[in-house]
Design a protein around this motif. Sequence first.
Motif, short mmCIF file in Angstrom:
data_model
loop_
_atom_site.label_atom_id
_atom_site.label_comp_id
_atom_site.label_asym_id
_atom_site.label_seq_id
_atom_site.Cartn_x
_atom_site.Cartn_y
_atom_site.Cartn_z
N LEU A 148 32.50 24.96 27.11
CA LEU A 148 31.42 25.38 26.22
C LEU A 148 30.71 24.21 25.56
O LEU A 148 29.52 24.31 25.23
CB LEU A 148 31.97 26.33 25.15
CG LEU A 148 32.38 27.72 25.66
CD1 LEU A 148 33.10 28.49 24.56
CD2 LEU A 148 31.16 28.49 26.14
N GLN A 149 31.40 23.08 25.39
CA GLN A 149 30.73 21.94 24.78
C GLN A 149 29.56 21.44 25.63
O GLN A 149 28.64 20.80 25.14
CB GLN A 149 31.71 20.80 24.51
CG GLN A 149 32.01 19.94 25.71
CD GLN A 149 32.74 18.64 25.36
OE1 GLN A 149 33.10 18.40 24.22
NE2 GLN A 149 32.95 17.81 26.35
N HIS A 150 29.59 21.77 26.93
CA HIS A 150 28.52 21.34 27.81
C HIS A 150 27.24 22.15 27.64
O HIS A 150 26.22 21.84 28.26
CB HIS A 150 29.00 21.36 29.27
CG HIS A 150 30.02 20.30 29.56
ND1 HIS A 150 31.35 20.44 29.21
CD2 HIS A 150 29.91 19.08 30.15
CE1 HIS A 150 32.02 19.35 29.58
NE2 HIS A 150 31.17 18.51 30.14
N LEU A 151 27.28 23.16 26.77
CA LEU A 151 26.05 23.84 26.38
C LEU A 151 25.13 22.89 25.62
O LEU A 151 23.94 23.17 25.45
CB LEU A 151 26.37 25.06 25.51
CG LEU A 151 27.01 26.26 26.22
CD1 LEU A 151 27.45 27.29 25.20
CD2 LEU A 151 26.05 26.88 27.22
N SER A 152 25.69 21.77 25.16
CA SER A 152 24.88 20.78 24.45
C SER A 152 23.74 20.25 25.31
O SER A 152 22.76 19.71 24.79
CB SER A 152 25.75 19.61 23.99
OG SER A 152 26.32 18.93 25.10
#
Length: 256
Positions: A148-152
Amino acid sequence: MTGDRWRALGFGTAVHVLRFGVIMGALAFAPLLGISGWYLGLAANVACVLLAVVLVTVRGQWRVSGLFSLWRGRTAALFLVPFVIETLLWAVPTGLIELPPGFGLWALTLLLVGVNEELISRVVVLERMRRSFGPAGAVALTGALFGLQHLSAFATTTSRTAEDVLLNVLVSACYGIGLAAFQYRFRWVLPLVLLHAAVDFTSVLSANPLPDPVVAITCVAFLATAAVILRPLVIGRLPSAAAPAEPEAETSGRGA
């Protein structure tokens, strides 16, 4: 979930949000120092490495991280093979393309990515999760948060489509679960840092990126590897890795 589990999940989420805040702050501040273009990413990753170092130091996790351990045994080394194969698939047989500003700076930047993401996700977050969840739960949640951090990417890039970003979130989560399972059992983040940097390097600079079906197969392989790594812990054949003093591989390290 119990209150402690909610706190663990909140902690993991907060750490990733903090990392995102550091990235955005670095991207805003770096131009004031004359940094621009491609080098903004380098500056952001330097800032994230500093964050990771602070978090691991404050939480006293250098020893349990395994960052300075050169060997954890043959079993641990064998479980790294699927990740090595995936790294090589991006480069073989068509090779790599040298994009500006050159292989050297790309290697440096992606090594910094490997350092900060592994220390933050597979050490800081995973160590907190293992205190509140069993092996499967701790690994799954750590991997999910990593994905989910790659939604950045929605906030830091303008050239990627929503479909591409969401696919990267899914692939990253599967990859993160595989790495988290390895770290949960062996507490040996050093090879994970190097492999993470290497796969970023080969995938970003690949002359012929892997087709989606092959990427899907690698995701299944990561999840299967995680299941095999954790199975002895889940069924009780190995002692729990929850005690931070001695990782399983440091004491036995020759097979499950």
